[in-house]
Every structure is written in structure tokens, then in C-alpha cells.
Write a protein that holds these residues in place. Structure first.
Motif, PDB file in Angstrom:
ATOM      1  N   TRP A   1       0.837  -1.200   0.000  1.00 25.46           N
ATOM      2  CA  TRP A   1       0.000   0.000   0.000  1.00 25.46           C
ATOM      3  C   TRP A   1       0.879   1.260   0.000  1.00 25.46           C
ATOM      4  N   ALA A   2       1.936   1.263   0.813  1.00 26.90           N
ATOM      5  CA  ALA A   2       2.824   2.431   0.909  1.00 26.90           C
ATOM      6  C   ALA A   2       3.470   2.752  -0.430  1.00 26.90           C
ATOM      7  N   THR A   3       3.647   1.742  -1.278  1.00 30.30           N
ATOM      8  CA  THR A   3       4.255   1.934  -2.593  1.00 30.30           C
ATOM      9  C   THR A   3       3.220   1.910  -3.720  1.00 30.30           C
ATOM     10  N   ASP A   4       1.965   2.133  -3.364  1.00 28.40           N
ATOM     11  CA  ASP A   4       0.862   2.272  -4.309  1.00 28.40           C
ATOM     12  C   ASP A   4       0.646   1.034  -5.189  1.00 28.40           C
ATOM     13  N   ARG A   5       0.799  -0.157  -4.583  1.00 23.71           N
ATOM     14  CA  ARG A   5       0.567  -1.396  -5.322  1.00 23.71           C
ATOM     15  C   ARG A   5      -0.782  -2.013  -5.008  1.00 23.71           C
ATOM     16  N   VAL A   6      -1.353  -1.678  -3.849  1.00 22.24           N
ATOM     17  CA  VAL A   6      -2.676  -2.182  -3.477  1.00 22.24           C
ATOM     18  C   VAL A   6      -3.461  -1.046  -2.843  1.00 22.24           C
ATOM     19  N   GLU A   7      -4.770  -1.219  -2.821  1.00 22.81           N
ATOM     20  CA  GLU A   7      -5.628  -0.274  -2.121  1.00 22.81           C
ATOM     21  C   GLU A   7      -6.053  -0.886  -0.802  1.00 22.81           C
ATOM     22  N   LEU A   8      -6.219  -0.033   0.194  1.00 24.48           N
ATOM     23  CA  LEU A   8      -6.745  -0.465   1.482  1.00 24.48           C
ATOM     24  C   LEU A   8      -8.017   0.312   1.760  1.00 24.48           C
ATOM     25  N   PRO A   9      -9.047  -0.360   2.243  1.00 23.81           N
ATOM     26  CA  PRO A   9     -10.337   0.294   2.481  1.00 23.81           C
ATOM     27  C   PRO A   9     -10.202   1.532   3.366  1.00 23.81           C
ATOM     28  N   GLY A  10     -10.804   2.621   2.907  1.00 27.34           N
ATOM     29  CA  GLY A  10     -10.838   3.853   3.686  1.00 27.34           C
ATOM     30  C   GLY A  10      -9.569   4.671   3.651  1.00 27.34           C
ATOM     31  N   LEU A  11      -8.573   4.229   2.903  1.00 26.84           N
ATOM     32  CA  LEU A  11      -7.310   4.975   2.838  1.00 26.84           C
ATOM     33  C   LEU A  11      -7.082   5.489   1.420  1.00 26.84           C
ATOM     34  N   PRO A  12      -6.483   6.667   1.300  1.00 25.62           N
ATOM     35  CA  PRO A  12      -6.217   7.209  -0.040  1.00 25.62           C
ATOM     36  C   PRO A  12      -5.116   6.406  -0.732  1.00 25.62           C
ATOM     37  N   ASN A  13      -5.069   6.509  -2.056  1.00 20.41           N
ATOM     38  CA  ASN A  13      -3.970   5.831  -2.744  1.00 20.41           C
ATOM     39  C   ASN A  13      -2.673   6.597  -2.481  1.00 20.41           C
ATOM     40  N   ARG A  14      -1.563   5.975  -2.785  1.00 19.92           N
ATOM     41  CA  ARG A  14      -0.263   6.548  -2.483  1.00 19.92           C
ATOM     42  C   ARG A  14       0.481   6.949  -3.763  1.00 19.92           C
ATOM     43  N   ALA A  15      -0.247   7.373  -4.789  1.00 22.76           N
ATOM     44  CA  ALA A  15       0.409   7.826  -6.009  1.00 22.76           C
ATOM     45  C   ALA A  15       1.385   8.944  -5.652  1.00 22.76           C
ATOM     46  N   GLY A  16       2.570   8.891  -6.227  1.00 19.03           N
ATOM     47  CA  GLY A  16       3.586   9.900  -5.952  1.00 19.03           C
ATOM     48  C   GLY A  16       4.335   9.664  -4.647  1.00 19.03           C
ATOM     49  N   TRP A  17       4.253   8.468  -4.082  1.00 22.35           N
ATOM     50  CA  TRP A  17       4.919   8.145  -2.814  1.00 22.35           C
ATOM     51  C   TRP A  17       6.420   8.381  -2.903  1.00 22.35           C
ATOM     52  N   ARG A  18       7.005   8.639  -1.744  1.00 23.59           N
ATOM     53  CA  ARG A  18       8.465   8.767  -1.604  1.00 23.59           C
ATOM     54  C   ARG A  18       8.870   8.135  -0.292  1.00 23.59           C
ATOM     55  N   TRP A  19      10.030   7.553  -0.289  1.00 21.17           N
ATOM     56  CA  TRP A  19      10.539   6.991   0.951  1.00 21.17           C
ATOM     57  C   TRP A  19      11.464   7.972   1.636  1.00 21.17           C
ATOM     58  N   GLN A  20      11.849   7.638   2.833  1.00 18.69           N
ATOM     59  CA  GLN A  20      12.750   8.451   3.649  1.00 18.69           C
ATOM     60  C   GLN A  20      14.155   7.913   3.474  1.00 18.69           C
ATOM     61  N   GLY A  21      14.929   8.532   2.583  1.00 17.07           N
ATOM     62  CA  GLY A  21      16.296   8.045   2.322  1.00 17.07           C
ATOM     63  C   GLY A  21      17.268   8.373   3.443  1.00 17.07           C
ATOM     64  N   ALA A  22      17.196   9.597   3.930  1.00 11.90           N
ATOM     65  CA  ALA A  22      18.110  10.028   4.993  1.00 11.90           C
ATOM     66  C   ALA A  22      17.726   9.369   6.306  1.00 11.90           C
ATOM     67  N   PRO A  23      18.702   9.174   7.198  1.00  8.66           N
ATOM     68  CA  PRO A  23      18.381   8.604   8.503  1.00  8.66           C
ATOM     69  C   PRO A  23      17.327   9.444   9.218  1.00  8.66           C
ATOM     70  N   LEU A  24      16.482   8.795   9.953  1.00  7.26           N
ATOM     71  CA  LEU A  24      15.393   9.476  10.650  1.00  7.26           C
ATOM     72  C   LEU A  24      15.912  10.486  11.655  1.00  7.26           C
ATOM     73  N   ARG A  25      17.077  10.231  12.221  1.00  6.43           N
ATOM     74  CA  ARG A  25      17.625  11.122  13.248  1.00  6.43           C
ATOM     75  C   ARG A  25      18.351  12.328  12.661  1.00  6.43           C
ATOM     76  N   ASP A  26      18.672  12.316  11.362  1.00  8.44           N
ATOM     77  CA  ASP A  26      19.408  13.441  10.728  1.00  8.44           C
ATOM     78  C   ASP A  26      18.491  14.607  10.440  1.00  8.44           C
TER      79      ASP A  26
END
Length: 194
Positions: free
Chosen positions: A169-194
């Protein structure tokens, strides 16, 4: 718990387990990712994960290393799968020997080895799923790997679904009921603490 080289090995093992039994099929006639067929999607996976390894080795801070890895003209379907799996293993080996303080360029931020490991797992699993669907087989990655990658690469995602479905779902491959699609998704490349 961080995303590690072991997660890359688990992802490549899941990819190989799902796709090795169907290398006798015509991957050029099967859907892959977007406009790519299954064969070219496998090539894309190999190129991506090798480029992530190159980023970590060179520690470039301003751009990608200027190369592109591609299959040879006479490469078979088995060769295409081998290329994707080998690329994943080379990235795993690079991640395993690179210190956590290392940063290298990625458009989503200066990534650390864990970030590149996470990106590699996403590339392998999500594009592997694209290939598997096109060939009518199932990819079954370990839930704990999916959970770690989801937490590291998509920290904004919190859905009530099993980890593999949530990653899809996070990578816009499936739909989940009640949630918007994730078209245009991006991941967090940099460390979360930076």
C-alpha cells in the motif's frame, strides 16, 4: 531494529524462491513495472541495487555515480533473475562492511547504509511483486523484514494491515479500504535522526 544486510539477503531469497520456478516463461510478454515488462523490470532491479552499492562505496555527496548496469543483449530470463539477485547480494555485502556514519547521495536525502539497505529491499520486493503478478505467481517475503523496512523507509505510514500488505500500500501497489492511494509516494532516504 535497523534494516540490515540480512534483510537484503531475505528479500533476494524471497525473490528467487518466487521467480526461479518460472524462468522458463516468456518474461517479455508478462507485465512488470509501469511500461516495463517482467524481463526489463528484473534488469531495473539489478541496476538500482548495484547503483546503491556504488553510492556507498564512493560516498558521493552530490550525484549518482555515472554508470548504468544493464543486461547483455543475449541475456536469458534466468540471467535477468540472476542479475537482480546478484545485485541484491552485492548491496548486502557493501552494507555489511560500511560504517553507520557513512552518508551518500540519494534524491530523497543523504542516506546511510541502513537507508540504502531499505531502498534495496523495497526495490527487490516491490518490483519483484510486479514481476510475480505479471507471471501469475506469488511473492511471499518475511513479515519481519517488511515491518522493519516499512518503519524505516515510510515512517509516516501507520496502517492496520499485515506488514507486506502495508508495504504494498505504501508503494501504491494495493488499495486499502478507507485509505487514499499513495500515487507519488516517496521513501525516507536520509536517517530518521538526521
Amino acid at each position: 531494529m535497523p534494516v540490515t544486510a540480512a534483510d537484503l539477503h531475505a528479500a533476494t531469497a524471497a525473490l528467487e524462491a518466487a521467480l526461479a520456478p518460472v524462468v522458463d516463461r516468456d518474461w517479455t510478454a508478462a507485465a512488470g513495472t509501469g511500461d516495463l515488462d517482467a524481463y526489463r523490470t528484473a534488469e531495473h532491479v539489478g541496476d538500482c541495487v548495484l547503483s546503491y552499492a556504488a553510492q556507498l562505496v564512493t560516498r558521493r555527496d552530490d550525484r549518482y555515480v555515472a554508470y548504468e548496469a544493464a543486461l547483455m543483449k543475449d541475456a536469458t530470463v534466468a540471467d535477468a533473475l540472476e542479475f537482480a539477485v546478484t545485485g541484491g547480494k552485492l548491496l548486502a555485502a557493501t552494507v555489511a562492511v560500511t560504517g553507520p556514519e557513512v552518508r551518500a547521495y540519494h534524491p530523497t536525502g543523504m542516506a546511510d547504509p541502513e537507508g540504502f539497505a531499505g531502498m534495496g529491499v523495497v526495490e527487490i520486493l516491490v518490483h519483484g511483486e510486479d514481476i510475480a503478478r505479471g507471471l501469475g505467481v506469488a511473492l511471499d517475503p518475511p513479515a519481519d523484514v517488511c515491518a522493519r523496512v516499512l518503519e524505516r523507509m515510510f515512517p509516516e505510514v501507520s496502517v492496520a494491515a499485515e506488514p507486506w500488505t502495508a508495504l504494498l500500500w505504501a508503494t501504491d501497489r494495493v488499495e486499502l479500504p478507507g485509505l487514499p492511494n499513495r500515487a507519488g509516494w516517496r521513501w525516507q532516504g536520509a536517517p530518521l535522526r538526521d
